[in-house]
Enzyme design. Structure first.
Site, PDB file in Angstrom:
ATOM      1  CG  ASP A   1      -1.846  -1.145   1.289  1.00 29.18           C
ATOM      2  OD1 ASP A   1      -2.135  -1.700   0.213  1.00 29.18           O
ATOM      3  OD2 ASP A   1      -2.287  -1.497   2.393  1.00 29.18           O
TER       4      ASP A   1
HETATM    5  N1  URA Z   1      -1.185  -5.919   4.007  1.00 33.99           N
HETATM    6  C1  URA Z   1      -1.707  -4.674   3.959  1.00 33.99           C
HETATM    7  O1  URA Z   1      -2.769  -4.405   4.520  1.00 33.99           O
HETATM    8  N2  URA Z   1      -1.028  -3.733   3.275  1.00 33.99           N
HETATM    9  C2  URA Z   1       0.174  -3.960   2.670  1.00 33.99           C
HETATM   10  O2  URA Z   1       0.759  -3.052   2.080  1.00 33.99           O
HETATM   11  C3  URA Z   1       0.696  -5.260   2.744  1.00 33.99           C
HETATM   12  C4  URA Z   1      -0.002  -6.222   3.409  1.00 33.99           C
END
Ligand code: URA
Length: 249
Positions: free
Chosen positions: A110
């Site tokens: 993310d």
């Molecule tokens: N899980 C998440 O919620 N976000 C990420 O970036 C990676 C794993």
């Protein structure tokens, strides 16, 4: 291999541009500056300089990036800068089957997640590491809004149901390092998985950092925004991580 083909394979532009760089004396190998674009050179382990940029021949390319917060893993980001802008230009211009494709991220993080991200132009490697069948463990350091309690740890290990899937997802390992610091190991990679799992047990992610993929730990001296080539040993170890690794080359 002809020097112009070596440059082309590394992403320094079209064959014509690469030939031009050599003919103009902009490419040097050790102390020499060959101007014959068709010069035959052994690419293995070759180090050269293009317009002052030091380069090491890699085919294919495997690298790790310390993803900083506020970057998107997409080539066409919607809000934040793309992680691809952190890479050297040739890595983004590598040709593949005749087309310019560049290296691709092995899975996504993310925009607000930091930490270890792998990139390569080896499609099989991407597939192997991303495939849920292979259960390659990924370790996340999670900062939580509320203190983590035993019940939350137990539920994360037993499995929680996320909204889009009746099959429970569980952590392969889960340890409360501090009241607000959870170390979580996952072997699959569903959308926002860590955030949704924490929310399913009544907590909330305030910060998320990936510290390890398989046997590869994010090196302490690789700062946010920096990238580094993987060594052949690291690539082999990653290919061998998870289940069903035998013969998975
Ligand atoms: N899980 C998440 O919620 N976000 C990420 O970036 C990676 C794993």
């Amino acid at each position: 291999m002809q020097l112009q083909d070596i440059l082309y394979s590394q992403g320094f532009g079209t064959r014509r541009i690469c030939a031009g760089l050599i003919q103009q004396g902009l490419v040097s190998i050790a102390e020499s500056t060959p101007t014959d674009a068709a010069l035959d050179v052994d690419p293995q382990g070759l180090r050269f300089r293009v317009q002052g940029v030091e380069w090491e021949y890699h085919a294919p390319a495997y690298l790790m990036l310390h993803k900083p917060a506020g970057t998107e893993c997409s080539q066409k980001p919607s809000t934040y800068p793309s992680i691809y802008t952190l890479l050297s230009a040739p890595l983004r211009q590598r040709p593949q089957k005749g087309a310019v494709q560049g290296v691709q991220a092995v899975g996504r993080l993310d925009q607000d997640t930091t930490g270890l991200l792998l990139l390569t132009d080896d499609g099989k490697f991407i597939h192997r590491l991303n495939s849920p069948r292979h259960h390659v463990p990924k370790v996340y350091e999670v900062t939580t809004r509320h203190p983590i309690d035993e019940t939350q740890v137990r539920r994360l290990l037993q499995g929680v149901v996320l909204d889009d899937d009746p099959q429970p997802v569980r952590a392969a390992a889960c340890e409360a390092v501090q009241p607000h610091h959870l170390r979580l190991t996952l072997t699959e990679g569903k959308y926002h998985q860590v955030k949704r799992m924490l929310s399913a047990v009544g907590n909330r992610v305030e910060g998320l950092h990936r510290s390890r993929i398989g046997s590869l730990e994010l090196p302490a001296d690789l700062l946010p925004g920096q990238w580094r080539w993987l060594t052949p040993t690291q690539v082999d170890a990653l290919r061998g991580s998870g289940e069903g690794a035998a013969g998975a080359k």
